[in-house]
Design an enzyme around this catalytic site. Structure first.
Site, PDB file in Angstrom:
ATOM      1  CG  HIS A  82     -23.010 -48.669  -2.707  1.00  0.00           C
ATOM      2  ND1 HIS A  82     -23.216 -47.336  -2.971  1.00  0.00           N
ATOM      3  CD2 HIS A  82     -22.617 -48.735  -1.415  1.00  0.00           C
ATOM      4  CE1 HIS A  82     -22.967 -46.626  -1.893  1.00  0.00           C
ATOM      5  NE2 HIS A  82     -22.600 -47.455  -0.925  1.00  0.00           N
ATOM      6  CG  ASP A 161     -28.777 -42.910   4.010  1.00  0.00           C
ATOM      7  OD1 ASP A 161     -28.319 -43.542   4.982  1.00  0.00           O
ATOM      8  OD2 ASP A 161     -28.073 -42.495   3.077  1.00  0.00           O
ATOM      9  NE  ARG A 168     -25.052 -45.048  10.715  1.00  0.00           N
ATOM     10  CZ  ARG A 168     -24.813 -45.572   9.519  1.00  0.00           C
ATOM     11  NH1 ARG A 168     -25.465 -45.154   8.463  1.00  0.00           N
ATOM     12  NH2 ARG A 168     -23.920 -46.517   9.382  1.00  0.00           N
ATOM     13  CB  SER A 183     -26.973 -46.369   5.436  1.00  0.00           C
ATOM     14  OG  SER A 183     -26.290 -45.396   4.695  1.00  0.00           O
ATOM     15  CE  LYS A 187     -26.649 -44.350   0.738  1.00  0.00           C
ATOM     16  NZ  LYS A 187     -25.667 -43.805   1.654  1.00  0.00           N
TER      17      LYS A 187
HETATM   18  N1  URA Z   1     -21.823 -46.053   3.063  1.00  0.00           N
HETATM   19  C1  URA Z   1     -23.121 -45.663   3.197  1.00  0.00           C
HETATM   20  O1  URA Z   1     -23.757 -45.216   2.251  1.00  0.00           O
HETATM   21  N2  URA Z   1     -23.683 -45.808   4.410  1.00  0.00           N
HETATM   22  C2  URA Z   1     -23.030 -46.304   5.478  1.00  0.00           C
HETATM   23  O2  URA Z   1     -23.621 -46.398   6.532  1.00  0.00           O
HETATM   24  C3  URA Z   1     -21.673 -46.686   5.329  1.00  0.00           C
HETATM   25  C4  URA Z   1     -21.089 -46.566   4.089  1.00  0.00           C
END
Ligand code: URA
Length: 438
Positions: A82, A161, A168, A183, A187
């Protein structure tokens, strides 16, 4: 629970216990806490942070707000990557099929572009017919068959999220270490992984431009992953300039497929092979990250990931011929080239200017849900440190119409800065590697 008391506590920098956080966040998810109260709370977190126990509680609430995948029936090691988000970062499209080709299972769930950063889902959707919204059943069945699938976060995965991220984004509370960490990790930890490699961007084009913040984010996420039995490493990589030469969804997909065929660009190939090397190491398919890197580099240079990408595109409803013929990905109707007006060395290529430039051309979104034109963007013809003379091509603008071309040329000219002295170009994009021992 009185919501304003909890907001006040966080505003004063005091710690909330697990029950307080649970009633506030789950109340928000049920619609009992309005957006304006959650927005105030998030702003208080932005300024005052979260203690470690608070972060752990929030992460658990986010993970368990939805389903946690069980991919235990798939024998291959399940490892994902990621990125915290950058400009020109099309690494996932190169790395996911390559890692699967080298023996890993890659259950990749990605996001859409937001603000100046683009997202993997939009790039995939530039492929005619490609479907990113699959059911979890379809996702599993593709993973079973070819060891890789690339989809959007489904309704079932970490819904808290998704709700928080939208808020946000609209309230300027994205750049917060604990909020980003919770966040991303919510995931990823819901994907049922054995290993996770994090690409934490640092520099002008990153959400957290400052190196110290990027390191703190990397450390925090590695610890959260390891504590939950997912082997996790983080590479802190440079986002002081766009990655590769293409910026803009369809253009980036074309570039990723060229890279998968062994045709560079060098920085994209290097970072993709480095990340795959880490993934192989975490999945116990390489003894060291370096050994993994060598194998990934060889596989990339020989175009081994292409067949896997073709299968992936076909199984997800797209036209697989574009992998071998990337120029078949639909392009913008108008293209113009910016030429250098003077001589000098390329000292700056601003990722933020080009990222927001794509948004201005209609290829990005300022709000979740905004429509995007996947064809527009920029193709750079110079890299950092290159010497240019008057009349040399600096880059291309791909736009919907002549108004877009005019604006695109202005943006490109401002984004690329020529200077008299040759700049110091860092030898490697990877600034730091962090694992559980740090
Ligand atoms: N990517 C994400 O999935 N969440 C964030 O808060 C910032 C970047």
């Amino acid at each position: 629970m009185i919501p304003t008391r909890l907001i006040e506590k966080k505003r004063r920098g005091q710690e909330l216990d697990r029950e307080e956080l649970e009633s506030f966040f789950l109340g928000f998810l049920r619609g009992e806490i309005p957006d304006y109260q959650m927005a105030a709370f998030l702003m208080a977190v932005h300024f005052n942070g979260l203690s470690r126990p608070e972060l752990e509680s929030l992460l658990d609430l986010m993970i368990h707000s939805g389903d946690v995948l069980d991919l235990g029936a798939i024998p291959e090691p399940k490892v994902d990557k990621h990125s915290t988000g950058g400009v020109g970062d099309k690494t996932s499209l190169v790395l996911a099929p390559l890692a699967a080709e080298l023996g890993l299972c890659v259950p990749m769930m990605s996001g859409r572009g937001l603000g100046h950063t683009a997202g993997t889902l939009d790039k995939l959707e530039a492929i005619p017919g490609f479907r990113t919204q699959l059911t979890l059943g379809e996702f599993r069945s593709i993973l079973d068959r070819i060891g890789v699938a690339m989809i959007g976060q489904t309704e079932e995965i970490a819904p808290l999220d998704r709700r928080l991220y939208a808020l946000r984004d609209a309230t300027s509370t994205v750049p917060s270490v604990p909020l980003i960490a919770a966040s991303i990790m919510s995931k990823k930890l819901a994907e049922g992984l054995d290993g996770l490699v994090l690409d934490v961007k640092t520099g002008e084009g990153a959400f957290l431009p400052n190196l110290e913040d990027s390191l703190e984010l990397a450390r925090t996420m590695v610890t959260l992953g390891e504590e939950r039995a997912v082997r996790t490493t983080a590479l802190v990589t440079d986002m002081g300039a766009p990655l590769g030469t293409a910026v803009g969804n369809g253009l980036e997909t074309r570039e990723a497929f060229r890279c998968l065929a062994g045709d560079g660009p060098e920085d994209l190939a290097e970072i993709s092979a480095t990340l795959v090397g880490e993934m192989l190491f975490l999945g116990d398919l390489a003894g060291t990250p370096e050994e993994g890197f060598q194998r990934a580099q060889e596989a990339l240079a020989s175009g081994r990931g292409m067949g896997r990408m073709e299968s992936l595109v076909e199984l997800q409803g797209g036209d697989p011929s574009v992998v071998e013929n990337p120029s078949e990905i639909p392009g913008a109707p108008e293209v113009a080239v910016l030429e250098a007006g003077s001589s000098g060395f390329v000292g700056v290529i601003s990722p933020t200017a080009l990222g927001y430039g794509v948004v201005e051309l209609g290829g990005g979104r300022l709000r979740m849900g905004d429509p995007v034109d996947l064809r527009v963007g920029f193709n750079l013809r110079v890299g950092l440190g290159d010497r240019v003379e008057p009349g040399d091509p600096v880059g291309e603008v791909h736009a919907r119409d002549s108004v877009g071309i005019k604006r695109g040329l202005e943006i490109l000219e401002q984004a690329v800065d020529l200077q008299e002295e040759a700049p110091l170009v860092p030898p490697s994009l990877v600034r730091h590697r962090l694992d559980v021992s740090e």
